[in-house]
Design a protein around this motif. Structure first.
Motif, short mmCIF file in Angstrom:
data_model
loop_
_atom_site.label_atom_id
_atom_site.label_comp_id
_atom_site.label_asym_id
_atom_site.label_seq_id
_atom_site.Cartn_x
_atom_site.Cartn_y
_atom_site.Cartn_z
N SER A 33 7.78 3.04 2.86
CA SER A 33 6.50 2.59 3.40
C SER A 33 5.41 3.63 3.20
CB SER A 33 6.63 2.21 4.88
OG SER A 33 6.97 3.33 5.65
N GLU A 34 5.75 4.91 3.26
CA GLU A 34 4.77 5.95 3.02
C GLU A 34 4.32 5.96 1.56
OE1 GLU A 34 6.25 9.70 4.37
OE2 GLU A 34 6.46 9.00 6.42
N ASN B 87 2.02 2.81 0.67
CA ASN B 87 0.80 2.49 1.41
C ASN B 87 -0.34 2.31 0.41
OD1 ASN B 87 -1.19 4.81 1.40
ND2 ASN B 87 0.62 5.91 2.10
N TYR C 32 2.01 -4.60 -2.98
CA TYR C 32 1.48 -3.28 -2.64
C TYR C 32 0.36 -2.88 -3.61
CZ TYR C 32 5.79 -3.20 0.01
OH TYR C 32 6.81 -3.51 0.87
N SER D 277 -3.73 -2.21 -3.00
CA SER D 277 -4.44 -1.02 -3.46
C SER D 277 -5.63 -1.40 -4.34
CB SER D 277 -3.49 -0.06 -4.19
OG SER D 277 -3.06 -0.59 -5.42
#
Length: 158
Positions: free
Chosen positions: A7-8, A11, A87, A91
C-alpha cells in the motif's frame, strides 16, 4: 511484499512520481509525446524488483536488445499491468488535477510542471532508485520510437 509495504508503494503520490519520471524521460528523446497507455506498462516493470534490477546500465541502451538479453521481463507482465491499473489511474488523475501533466487530442501526455516534480523527487531520496530507473526506462523507450513493436516485444495487447 507485506500488505503495508504494498500500500505504501502503490500510493498515488509515489506512482505519480514514477509516472512523471517516465513521461519526462520518454518525451526527452521521442519524436512524439508518450502515449497515455505506456506508463501503465512501464510502471509495473519499475515496481517489479527483478525487472528493475536488470535495467540497462545506461539510457543509451537499445530497447529490443535489452529485452532480448532479459526475456524474463515479459513473464507475468500482463498480469502486473492489469493488477496495477487502478493505482496508475489514480496517479494519472492526481498529476492532471495538480496541473503537472496534460493530454493532447491524440491522448499523448506532456509534462507541464517539471520543477514541482523534480523538487519532490529531490526531497525524497529514498525513492531515487525508483525514479531514476523510471526516467531511464522512459528514455530507452523514447529512443526506440516504435510503439507497436515495443508492445509486441513486451507481449502486451491493447
Amino acid at each position: 511484499m507485506q500488505n503495508n509495504e504494498v500500500s505504501e508503494l502503490l500510493n498515488p503520490a509515489f506512482c505519480a512520481l514514477l509516472y512523471s519520471s517516465i513521461v519526462d524521460g520518454y518525451n526527452s528523446k521521442a519524436l512524439k509525446k508518450i502515449p497515455l497507455y505506456l506508463p501503465y506498462i512501464l510502471i509495473p516493470i519499475i515496481l517489479h524488483k527483478e525487472s528493475r534490477l536488470v535495467l540497462p546500465k545506461t539510457a543509451a541502451s537499445k530497447f529490443h536488445l535489452w529485452l532480448q538479453n532479459e526475456p524474463q521481463i515479459v513473464v507475468g507482465l500482463t498480469e502486473r499491468v492489469n493488477g496495477l491499473e487502478p493505482y496508475i489511474s489514480k496517479s494519472s488523475l492526481l498529476l492532471r488535477g495538480q496541473g503537472i501533466i496534460d493530454l493532447d487530442e491524440d491522448f499523448r501526455v506532456s509534462l507541464i510542471d517539471n520543477k514541482k516534480i523534480n523538487k519532490m523527487i529531490k526531497n525524497a531520496e529514498y525513492i531515487s532508485e525508483y525514479t531514476f530507473a523510471a526516467k531511464k526506462l522512459g528514455v530507452i523507450c523514447g529512443r526506440f520510437n516504435c510503439e507497436s513493436t515495443m508492445l509486441a516485444l513486451l507481449g502486451i495487447k491493447l
